[in-house]
Design a protein around this motif. Structure first.
Motif, short mmCIF file in Angstrom:
data_model
loop_
_atom_site.label_atom_id
_atom_site.label_comp_id
_atom_site.label_asym_id
_atom_site.label_seq_id
_atom_site.Cartn_x
_atom_site.Cartn_y
_atom_site.Cartn_z
N GLY A 123 -78.93 66.85 109.59
CA GLY A 123 -79.78 66.25 108.65
C GLY A 123 -80.73 67.25 108.18
O GLY A 123 -81.23 67.05 106.85
N ASN A 124 -81.19 68.32 109.18
CA ASN A 124 -82.05 69.27 108.55
C ASN A 124 -81.50 70.14 107.54
O ASN A 124 -82.08 70.72 106.55
N ILE A 125 -80.26 70.62 107.54
CA ILE A 125 -79.55 71.46 106.62
C ILE A 125 -79.67 70.64 105.14
O ILE A 125 -80.01 71.07 104.26
N ALA A 126 -79.12 69.38 105.13
CA ALA A 126 -79.25 68.49 104.05
C ALA A 126 -80.93 68.45 103.44
O ALA A 126 -80.98 68.33 102.41
N GLU A 127 -81.82 68.26 104.57
CA GLU A 127 -83.11 68.13 104.17
C GLU A 127 -83.55 69.76 103.41
O GLU A 127 -84.45 69.41 102.36
N PHE A 128 -83.16 70.86 103.93
CA PHE A 128 -83.30 72.17 103.49
C PHE A 128 -82.87 72.23 101.86
O PHE A 128 -83.41 72.47 100.95
N VAL A 129 -81.70 71.76 101.49
CA VAL A 129 -80.95 71.75 100.48
C VAL A 129 -81.82 70.96 99.49
O VAL A 129 -81.95 71.53 98.30
N MET A 130 -82.31 69.77 99.84
CA MET A 130 -82.90 69.13 98.89
C MET A 130 -84.34 69.60 98.54
O MET A 130 -84.82 69.71 97.38
N TYR A 131 -84.87 70.47 99.68
CA TYR A 131 -86.11 71.11 99.30
C TYR A 131 -85.92 72.21 98.20
O TYR A 131 -86.76 72.49 97.27
N ILE A 132 -84.81 72.80 98.31
CA ILE A 132 -84.57 74.24 97.45
C ILE A 132 -83.95 73.45 96.30
O ILE A 132 -84.70 74.14 95.16
N ASN A 133 -83.53 72.41 96.09
CA ASN A 133 -83.30 71.82 94.81
C ASN A 133 -84.71 71.14 94.09
O ASN A 133 -84.74 71.40 92.79
N LEU A 134 -85.51 70.78 94.97
CA LEU A 134 -86.94 70.18 94.41
C LEU A 134 -87.56 71.70 93.83
O LEU A 134 -88.28 71.56 92.80
N LEU A 135 -87.55 72.79 94.57
CA LEU A 135 -88.20 74.04 94.14
C LEU A 135 -87.63 74.76 92.81
O LEU A 135 -88.13 75.65 92.30
N MET A 136 -86.44 74.29 92.51
CA MET A 136 -85.56 75.10 91.44
C MET A 136 -86.31 75.08 90.19
O MET A 136 -86.62 76.08 89.41
N PHE A 137 -86.81 73.77 89.71
CA PHE A 137 -87.57 73.59 88.38
C PHE A 137 -88.86 74.38 88.60
O PHE A 137 -89.06 74.99 87.68
N PRO A 138 -89.74 74.11 89.54
CA PRO A 138 -91.05 74.69 89.38
C PRO A 138 -90.69 76.19 89.59
O PRO A 138 -91.49 76.89 88.70
N ILE A 139 -89.88 76.75 90.12
CA ILE A 139 -89.49 78.21 90.39
C ILE A 139 -89.00 78.59 89.07
O ILE A 139 -89.63 79.76 88.57
N SER A 140 -88.17 78.27 88.64
CA SER A 140 -87.58 78.48 87.34
C SER A 140 -88.62 78.18 85.97
O SER A 140 -88.49 79.00 85.11
N SER A 141 -89.69 77.38 86.21
CA SER A 141 -90.70 77.20 85.38
C SER A 141 -91.52 78.31 85.23
O SER A 141 -92.47 78.55 84.46
#
Length: 595
Positions: free
Chosen positions: A291-309
């Motif tokens: 579940g922690n791996i899935a949690e980290f994947v979700m965090y990275i997906n969350l950070l994709m837009f702000p980092i790309s912006s």
């Protein structure tokens, strides 16, 4: 950036919009990050429930267990949905505060710039292009708004969301978090160097856009001249050349900005790969859960837009910095002609005196007035006659304090005009310039421009005295007729008479008529001068002209040449001297009699 520090006064003014916006950003970011934790707990709980059946090699899970799993997934799904709705609501509030704040700042900044335009002296407008001034109040302010609104909104969202995600990741596993975040310093370094290039190129582009705007503005204003000389193709080529330079610079900047997004996507991909590899290794050795791996994947997906912006934010910030620098340079220009702190607001009686006045135009170095002295009593009429370039109009500019004389002084009612309140001074002098500038408005509003509180009767009376009323009556909508840009629908004589009516309506103690009847015929001129005889009895009047008004009696007649008085006196005195005035008078009357 130091150039953007000048915007702090606006942030202080609208601090509650900014504070509430940041609060909404924080709540929306937490609402976006917490579902990952719910997802982790859901996955781990489901795996915990079904693990005994997997260990027993049972392929069928009992109905009761499936019911428990369904309730768990459904309940947590509703929780995630609730957080999504909460995030959406606060994102809406975030835009309604930060973006609305940026619109308020844009409004205030445009007003500040426009107000500064009004304060600047005539010299400034002679040395700056209209297109450049328009570009600063439109394009530059719009780019600054992208910083005060979207840039701040995206950046604050990125910061809060990044801090929230990193905090939640560190609570799970510090080494895995380090592996995920390792590519980010490379991103910061690349952004630092690319930003410097963007700033330089943005400043160049804004300068080229100003030139392009100036070219277009001059072409539109002078379209009749362009067409009459058949220069459409030449002007088009000139515009295309400027446009091509702007296009190349804009494309070059876009190529530089495009560097961000491939790098960002590469670094995000590396972070995702690191999460899977390192997370999988830790999960196998029991240091974290699946579940922690899935949690980290979700965090990275969350950070994709702000980092790309981040690249977009950096680009908007750099562009805004370049634009704000141009705005600050302009706002830092102090008017050379302005009221003193202890300036007096007096009611003029009409006495005028020039004391050994000399004046040189700063932008050309031309000495327009040389040691000019003149005393005019209140109510007197003075004719200033001279050929083109003799300095006649310069005297009116000095009297209105559009410029200050380098030598000597101009006195009104025995007081130096430099000690008077500038607006009060100009408010009490009526001026009909030779440049008949009219606004794209109605006939009525153009005449009323000289006096805001004028009645319709006063406007009509002023038009009648300027012999314009009969012309207005022939227009389709009379006084409510729109006259087009710069009065394009009117003839040259009608424009001049409208300017004269505007000055008459002002009803000031001092009236300056600067060659304002040069485009009217002799009969109309006589009618106007006859109408003005009674009106001007108690007014100090300066008639600036290149020809002699034979139907008026002047208290003083000045013959000006190269900025100096070469003859001065009454009509009779000058005729007795048989100088320039007498020769011009005889020549003019002979031509009039012949015609």
């Amino acid at each position: 950036m130091k150039n953007l520090a000048s915007l702090n006064k606006y942030f202080i003014r609208y601090k509650w919009y900014l504070i509430l916006g940041l609060v909404f950003v924080t709540i929306s970011s937490i609402s976006a990050a917490y579902p990952a934790k719910v997802m982790q707990k859901t996955i781990d709980k489901v795996l915990e429930i079904i693990s005994p059946f997997q260990e027993a090699n049972k392929s069928v899970v009992p109905a009761a267990t499936r019911s428990v799993i369904f309730k768990l997934v459904f309940t947590n799904g509703l929780i995630i949905l609730g957080f999504a709705l909460l995030r959406g609501f606060f994102l809406f509030l975030m835009r309604q505060t930060i973006i609305v704040m940026s619109r308020h700042i844009e409004y205030d900044q445009k007003n500040e710039i426009y107000n500064h335009y009004q304060k600047l002296d005539t010299q400034f407008f002679k040395t700056h292009f209209t297109g450049d001034l328009m570009n600063r109040i439109s394009e530059d302010v719009s780019r600054v708004r992208m910083y005060t609104g979207p840039s701040i909104m995206y950046f604050s969202s990125m910061v809060v969301l990044t801090i929230t995600c990193i905090y939640l990741m560190l609570r799970v596993n510090a080494l895995l978090t380090l592996g995920v975040l390792l590519p980010l310093p490379l991103l910061a370094i690349s952004i630092y160097y690319v930003n410097k290039v963007i700033f330089q190129k943005s400043g160049k582009i804004q300068s080229q856009l100003s030139d392009l705007t100036t070219t277009a503005q001059e072409s539109y204003s002078g379209i009749r001249v362009i067409k009459s000389f058949v220069q459409e193709n030449n002007i088009l080529r000139f515009f295309q050349n400027n446009s091509e330079l702007y296009r190349k610079s804009a494309i070059n900047l876009s190529l530089t900005e495009a560097f961000y997004f491939p790098v960002i996507n590469l670094l995000i991909g590396l972070s995702m790969l690191s999460t899977i590899l390192v997370g999988g290794y830790f999960a196998i050795h029991g240091k974290i859960s699946v579940g922690n791996i899935a949690e980290f994947v979700m965090y990275i997906n969350l950070l994709m837009f702000p980092i790309s912006s981040l690249g977009m934010v950096a680009s908007m910030t750099q562009r805004a910095g370049a634009s704000q620098k141009r705005i600050d340079e302009f706002l830092g220009t102090e008017p050379k002609i302005r009221s003193q702190k202890d300036a007096q607001a007096i009611i003029l009686q009409g006495k005028v005196e020039f004391e050994h006045v000399s004046f040189v135009y700063p932008h050309t170095g031309i000495k327009a007035i040389q040691d000019f002295s003149l005393k005019v009593k209140a109510g007197q009429k003075v004719a200033i006659i001279g050929k083109t370039g003799s300095g006649k109009s310069t005297l009116s500019h000095l009297l209105l304090r559009m410029y200050d004389a380098q030598e000597g002084n101009v006195l009104l009612d025995d007081l130096s005009i430099k000690t008077m309140n500038l607006q009060e001074l100009r408010r009490q002098i009526a001026y009909a310039p030779q440049d008949a500038y009219l606004f794209s408005d109605t006939v009525y509003n153009n005449i009323k421009f000289g006096k805001d509180d004028a009645t319709k009767a006063e406007v009509r009376e002023a038009a009648h005295m300027a012999d314009l009323d009969k012309d207005i009556s022939t227009l389709a909508q009379g006084y409510e007729t729109m006259i087009g840009e710069r009065g394009v629908m009117l003839s040259g004589g009608q424009k001049q008479r409208m300017i004269l009516a505007r000055a008459i309506l002002k009803n000031s103690k001092i009236l300056i008529l600067d060659d304002c009847l040069s485009a009217v015929d002799t009969q109309t001129e006589r009618t106007i001068l006859g109408n003005l005889q009674h009106y001007l009895q108690s007014k100090t009047t300066f008639v600036i002209t290149h020809r002699i008004f034979t139907s008026w009696t002047f208290d003083q007649i000045i013959i000006l040449d190269n900025g100096r008085i070469v003859e001065q006196g009454t009509h009779e005195e000058l005729m007795d001297r048989n100088g320039r005035y007498a020769k011009q008078y005889r020549h003019q009357t002979q031509i009039t009699a012949y015609s």
